[in-house]
Design an enzyme around this catalytic site. Structure first.
Site, PDB file in Angstrom:
ATOM      1  N   SER A  13       0.866  -1.175   0.000  1.00  0.00           N
ATOM      2  CA  SER A  13       0.000   0.000   0.000  1.00  0.00           C
ATOM      3  C   SER A  13       0.903   1.225   0.000  1.00  0.00           C
ATOM      4  CB  SER A  13      -0.945  -0.007   1.199  1.00  0.00           C
ATOM      5  OG  SER A  13      -0.236  -0.140   2.421  1.00  0.00           O
ATOM      6  N   GLU A  15       1.305   5.606   0.688  1.00  0.00           N
ATOM      7  CA  GLU A  15       0.795   6.847   1.286  1.00  0.00           C
ATOM      8  C   GLU A  15       1.198   8.041   0.443  1.00  0.00           C
ATOM      9  OE1 GLU A  15       1.007   7.830   5.680  1.00  0.00           O
ATOM     10  OE2 GLU A  15       2.346   9.386   4.875  1.00  0.00           O
ATOM     11  N   GLY A 106      -3.536  12.413  15.621  1.00  0.00           N
ATOM     12  CA  GLY A 106      -3.037  13.625  14.994  1.00  0.00           C
ATOM     13  C   GLY A 106      -1.986  14.294  15.864  1.00  0.00           C
ATOM     14  N   ASP A 107      -1.152  15.093  15.238  1.00  0.00           N
ATOM     15  CA  ASP A 107      -0.079  15.780  15.948  1.00  0.00           C
ATOM     16  C   ASP A 107      -0.580  17.087  16.548  1.00  0.00           C
ATOM     17  OD1 ASP A 107       1.707  13.798  15.222  1.00  0.00           O
ATOM     18  OD2 ASP A 107       2.259  14.816  13.359  1.00  0.00           O
ATOM     19  N   PHE A 216      12.017  14.247  10.246  1.00  0.00           N
ATOM     20  CA  PHE A 216      10.898  13.325  10.458  1.00  0.00           C
ATOM     21  C   PHE A 216      11.159  12.435  11.670  1.00  0.00           C
ATOM     22  CE2 PHE A 216       9.736  13.139   5.634  1.00  0.00           C
ATOM     23  CZ  PHE A 216       9.118  14.375   5.734  1.00  0.00           C
ATOM     24  N   HIS A 266       3.797  -1.090   3.755  1.00  0.00           N
ATOM     25  CA  HIS A 266       3.177   0.204   3.488  1.00  0.00           C
ATOM     26  C   HIS A 266       4.299   1.203   3.230  1.00  0.00           C
ATOM     27  CE1 HIS A 266       0.008   3.250   3.706  1.00  0.00           C
ATOM     28  NE2 HIS A 266       0.797   3.981   4.477  1.00  0.00           N
TER      29      HIS A 266
END
Length: 292
Positions: A13, A15, A106-107, A216, A266
């Site tokens: 998959s 993103e 969420g961030d 990141f 992913h």
């Protein structure tokens, strides 16, 4: 050691993130077109850390649904919206034909010191999963952290949180990216010992720019090993060699995971197709041959 069935093609998959310029839009759609021939299980579309890309995420998902045969999986977060607003978005997605979602807390927005749930919102990802399942029978993916979520007080707390999300109705967990395969395998063993039998899909980040990767990693608590620093040392102005090193690192990573029985991956594509396509090719994921 569990060896994967060599006759079974791995499942993948991808993103993507919603573009905010015309040039980024062109790059995104070129990448989607290039990777779509690999017949991914689904393609996810991210949501701004503070819910800020809601409209662009929706637009990207709508175009994927309209112009491709891919299964779109939009991200939804608890940040920046009430329960009612999130439920409305979910219903709209269901009416569009979306059946798969990625549910995340969420961030925390950049101007906030720590996360504080909205009084009228979903507090955490487990609450969001339960709410989405009340809206409709979505296939829901959630996040997992082989090296522990940076805000979790300890690994056991983090694992308990993952279990809550899965118990609330999530189908699978997709891990944060990692580079030490042993860290993923230890995490898989801990999950199994805790009774987690859902799929733990490893998240793979092909390295396009090393300084970006370091940012990141700092934000999400991922470790960048010394050997990886050494691989990219001195290549700041050599994009071609960087790309070759990045491909070799990721191909070795997925090869090792395959020897441990992992058959689904992913990819965090960053809207680029070249590295992800090459890694998938090395995995044995090839374009479907059309019968003459």
């Amino acid at each position: 050691m569990t060896n994967p069935d060599p006759s079974k093609q791995p499942r993948v998959s991808f993103e993507f993130f919603p573009p905010n310029t015309e040039k980024m839009e062109e790059t995104l759609w070129a990448s989607i077109e290039r990777l779509s021939v690999l017949s991914p299980h689904f393609v996810s579309v991210t949501y701004g850390a503070d819910g800020s890309t809601r409209e662009r995420t929706h637009a990207a998902v709508a175009r994927i649904m309209k112009e491709t045969s891919l299964t779109a999986a939009p991200h939804l977060t608890c940040i920046g919206a009430s329960r009612d607003a999130i439920d409305d978005i979910a219903r709209e997605y269901w009416d569009m034909g979306v059946r798969h979602l990625v549910a995340l807390r969420g961030d925390t927005p950049k101007d906030c010191q720590s996360y504080a749930p909205r009084a009228d919102g979903y507090a955490y990802a487990a609450d969001l999963v339960a709410g989405l399942k009340r809206v409709a029978d979505f296939d829901i993916s959630v996040a997992a952290y082989p090296e522990v979520h940076p805000e979790a007080p300890n690994p056991d707390f983090d694992l308990d949180n993952l279990k809550r999300k899965l118990d609330a109705g999530a189908s699978r967990a997709i891990t944060q990216f990692f580079f030490d395969v042993e860290s993923y395998l230890r995490f898989r063993d801990r999950c199994a010992a805790a009774g987690v039998d859902s799929q733990l899909v490893p998240g793979i980040l092909p390295i396009t720019r090393f300084p970006q990767l370091q940012r990141f990693a700092t934000a999400c608590g991922a470790t960048v090993p010394d050997w990886l620093h050494e691989r990219f040392d001195g290549l700041d102005d050599d994009a071609e060699t960087r790309q070759m090193i990045a491909a070799s690192v990721a191909i070795e990573q997925v090869r090792l995971l395959r020897t441990q029985g992992i058959n689904e991956f992913h990819f965090y594509t960053l809207n680029r197709s070249e590295l992800t396509f090459a890694i998938c090719h090395a995995l044995g994921v090839r374009p479907q041959q059309v019968a003459a």
